[in-house]
Write an enzyme that holds these catalytic residues in place. Structure first.
Site, PDB file in Angstrom:
ATOM      1  N   CYS A 164      -5.988   5.322  -3.458  1.00 40.25           N
ATOM      2  CA  CYS A 164      -4.533   5.294  -3.625  1.00 40.25           C
ATOM      3  C   CYS A 164      -4.029   4.022  -4.281  1.00 40.25           C
ATOM      4  O   CYS A 164      -2.826   3.864  -4.492  1.00 40.25           O
ATOM      5  CB  CYS A 164      -3.858   5.504  -2.275  1.00 40.25           C
ATOM      6  SG  CYS A 164      -4.397   7.031  -1.476  1.00 40.25           S
ATOM      7  N   HIS A 304       3.833   0.309   0.262  1.00 43.19           N
ATOM      8  CA  HIS A 304       2.909   1.446   0.157  1.00 43.19           C
ATOM      9  C   HIS A 304       3.337   2.533   1.135  1.00 43.19           C
ATOM     10  O   HIS A 304       3.288   3.711   0.804  1.00 43.19           O
ATOM     11  CB  HIS A 304       1.483   0.970   0.441  1.00 43.19           C
ATOM     12  CG  HIS A 304       0.434   1.998   0.205  1.00 43.19           C
ATOM     13  ND1 HIS A 304       0.202   2.561  -1.039  1.00 43.19           N
ATOM     14  CD2 HIS A 304      -0.450   2.585   1.048  1.00 43.19           C
ATOM     15  CE1 HIS A 304      -0.776   3.434  -0.952  1.00 43.19           C
ATOM     16  NE2 HIS A 304      -1.195   3.472   0.310  1.00 43.19           N
ATOM     17  N   GLU A 315       0.872  -2.948   7.126  1.00 45.65           N
ATOM     18  CA  GLU A 315       1.636  -3.461   5.980  1.00 45.65           C
ATOM     19  C   GLU A 315       2.866  -4.228   6.443  1.00 45.65           C
ATOM     20  O   GLU A 315       3.204  -5.284   5.887  1.00 45.65           O
ATOM     21  CB  GLU A 315       2.044  -2.318   5.050  1.00 45.65           C
ATOM     22  CG  GLU A 315       2.663  -2.814   3.751  1.00 45.65           C
ATOM     23  CD  GLU A 315       2.984  -1.718   2.760  1.00 45.65           C
ATOM     24  OE1 GLU A 315       3.307  -2.036   1.602  1.00 45.65           O
ATOM     25  OE2 GLU A 315       2.925  -0.518   3.144  1.00 45.65           O
ATOM     26  N   LYS A 335       7.814   6.944  -0.786  1.00 40.13           N
ATOM     27  CA  LYS A 335       6.965   8.085  -0.404  1.00 40.13           C
ATOM     28  C   LYS A 335       7.682   9.008   0.581  1.00 40.13           C
ATOM     29  O   LYS A 335       7.266  10.146   0.775  1.00 40.13           O
ATOM     30  CB  LYS A 335       5.655   7.607   0.209  1.00 40.13           C
ATOM     31  CG  LYS A 335       4.654   7.024  -0.781  1.00 40.13           C
ATOM     32  CD  LYS A 335       3.337   6.701  -0.097  1.00 40.13           C
ATOM     33  CE  LYS A 335       2.319   6.134  -1.074  1.00 40.13           C
ATOM     34  NZ  LYS A 335       2.632   4.750  -1.474  1.00 40.13           N
ATOM     35  N   HIS A 340       2.909  11.403  -0.867  1.00 37.35           N
ATOM     36  CA  HIS A 340       1.887  10.448  -1.316  1.00 37.35           C
ATOM     37  C   HIS A 340       1.119  11.044  -2.481  1.00 37.35           C
ATOM     38  O   HIS A 340       0.301  11.951  -2.305  1.00 37.35           O
ATOM     39  CB  HIS A 340       0.948  10.125  -0.161  1.00 37.35           C
ATOM     40  CG  HIS A 340       0.062   8.945  -0.422  1.00 37.35           C
ATOM     41  ND1 HIS A 340      -0.044   8.338  -1.651  1.00 37.35           N
ATOM     42  CD2 HIS A 340      -0.764   8.244   0.418  1.00 37.35           C
ATOM     43  CE1 HIS A 340      -0.905   7.345  -1.582  1.00 37.35           C
ATOM     44  NE2 HIS A 340      -1.347   7.257  -0.336  1.00 37.35           N
ATOM     45  N   PHE A 399      -8.003   3.636   0.403  1.00 39.24           N
ATOM     46  CA  PHE A 399      -9.215   3.761   1.212  1.00 39.24           C
ATOM     47  C   PHE A 399     -10.321   2.916   0.571  1.00 39.24           C
ATOM     48  O   PHE A 399     -10.513   2.943  -0.646  1.00 39.24           O
ATOM     49  CB  PHE A 399      -9.682   5.217   1.260  1.00 39.24           C
ATOM     50  CG  PHE A 399      -8.890   6.103   2.188  1.00 39.24           C
ATOM     51  CD1 PHE A 399      -7.963   5.589   3.083  1.00 39.24           C
ATOM     52  CD2 PHE A 399      -9.093   7.476   2.170  1.00 39.24           C
ATOM     53  CE1 PHE A 399      -7.250   6.407   3.939  1.00 39.24           C
ATOM     54  CE2 PHE A 399      -8.383   8.310   3.027  1.00 39.24           C
ATOM     55  CZ  PHE A 399      -7.465   7.785   3.906  1.00 39.24           C
TER      56      PHE A 399
END
Length: 413
Positions: A164, A304, A315, A335, A340, A399
């Site tokens: 991502c 994010h 985050e 998002k 996403h 990831f």
């Protein structure tokens, strides 16, 4: 060419997402907090725990690509080409230097739809019926290759693959190439066409997705105490970056300046973020340091913010660790409206951050009804907020522990 003093500006933007097929349509919907999430229609989802997603339902590739070429592109590439057409609109039919103009477009999963389709052909009809275009349709770098072919761009050309964070890494690498003098202009961003049974099923098995199937538009809710996972989406966000003198010489419209980038790795876990968000925190510090400004000058962060328990908490902790509890720093996650878009997420969020700087309006985090006390940042809940600010960060995490932070500046001479 010397890299001394080279500044990088944004001179084109193109966006296709569940919230619209142009930058303007996306901005109007996202800044109003309107979600593009709905029940998935591309295939039968009755057997899946998560049955919702962000589809670009009205997308017709033939609006952007001729029929023959469209047949030779995975959906992820088709989406990127559509966004590239908008980003390159000012250069369509114009004479420009193609030798020092490159392409870097990232994707997390790439041609998974092609892989699934051709595997079904193999099972039904045998290996001799697999398409001769299977490999070039599927491989992630082909999007950059085909974009360069369409526009004759002969500068640096490759793909980034970091889950991502893929689109964020593409933009960051394009910035560095221009700063170093290896290119004067770069077409860059991210794309993803992953609304497919295998992708949906894989994320369902990880228990990473929201199962709020009866309320799809309220399912993506970053930083909310009731969040239960992210909502998978498709789309593409592509930008045109140029060296400032190059852009001025051709009389380009300049939308924003990319003033700094930061990239780090967690070195911690395959999917979970490091405790305290140490990696994203250092990426933000590096982006601000790269721009040569103080932390106090950052006024907005497009997080994010995936709507997953651990990502949002880590985050938020990173933001507090880096910036403290400043009242004049606001955070939101777009998002909440787009879902996403995986490897394409950074492209959309970079563009929305640029628009926020232009309009001096911070888009909201939709569905943020009950702020998680463990996400103790200064949120923009449910409604856009006007604000004067010069610098903004756009964060992307992937990831594998990949972290990218992009620092944008409201353009000024």
């Amino acid at each position: 060419m010397s890299a001394n003093g080279r500044r990088v500006v944004v001179t084109g933007m193109g966006l296709v997402s569940p919230c619209g097929e142009t930058v303007e349509e996306n901005w109007l919907n996202i800044s109003a907090g309107r979600s593009g999430i709905d029940r998935i229609t591309a295939f039968d989802v009755s057997g899946f725990s998560s049955q919702i997603g962000g589809e670009v339902k009205s997308f017709d590739p033939l609006k952007y690509i001729d029929k023959k070429d469209a047949r030779r592109m995975d959906r992820s590439t088709q989406l990127a080409m559509a966004a590239s057409v908008e980003a390159m609109r000012d250069l369509e039919g114009a004479e420009f230097d193609r030798e020092n103009f490159g392409v870097v477009i990232g994707s997390g999963i790439g041609g998974i739809l092609t892989f699934e389709e051709q595997h079904a052909v193999y099972l039904e009809k045998g290996p001799s019926k697999i398409s001769p275009f299977f490999i070039p349709l599927m491989i992630i770098d082909m999007t950059s290759g085909l974009a360069s072919i369409r526009y004759g761009l002969k500068g640096p050309n490759f793909a980034t693959v970091s889950a991502c964070a893929s689109g964020g890494h593409a933009i960051a690498m394009s910035y560095l190439l221009i700063k170093a003098g290896h290119a004067d202009a770069m077409l860059t961003g991210g794309t993803e066409g992953t609304i497919s049974p295998m992708a949906l099923g894989g994320f369902c098995s990880m228990k990473a997705l929201s199962t709020r199937n009866d309320e799809p538009r309220r399912a993506s809710r970053p930083f909310d105490v009731d969040r239960d996972g992210f909502v998978m989406a498709e789309g593409a966000g592509i930008v045109l970056l140029e060296e400032l003198a190059h852009a001025r010489a051709r009389g380009a419209t300049i939308y924003a300046e990319l003033a700094g980038v930061g990239m780090t790795g967690d070195a911690y876990h395959m999917t979970a973020p490091a405790p305290g968000g140490i990696g994203p925190g250092e990426a933000m510090r590096r982006a601000v340091r790269d721009a040569g400004i103080g932390l106090d000058r950052v006024g907005y962060i497009n997080a994010h913010g995936t709507s997953t328990k651990y990502n949002d908490k880590a985050e938020a902790e990173a933001i507090v660790a880096v910036f403290g509890g400043r009242d004049d720093l606001h955070v939101s996650s777009t998002k909440s409206c787009s879902g996403h878009m995986l490897g394409a997420a950074a492209g959309l969020e970079f563009i929305m951050t640029a628009r926020a700087l232009i309009e001096q309006i911070m888009p909201p985090t939709a569905n943020l009804d009950n702020i998680d006390p463990e996400c103790a940042v200064n949120h923009v809940p449910n409604k856009a907020m006007p604000k004067e600010f010069e610098f903004a960060l756009s964060n992307s995490l992937g990831f594998g522990g990949h972290n990218v932070s992009l620092l944008l500046r409201r353009f000024a001479d």
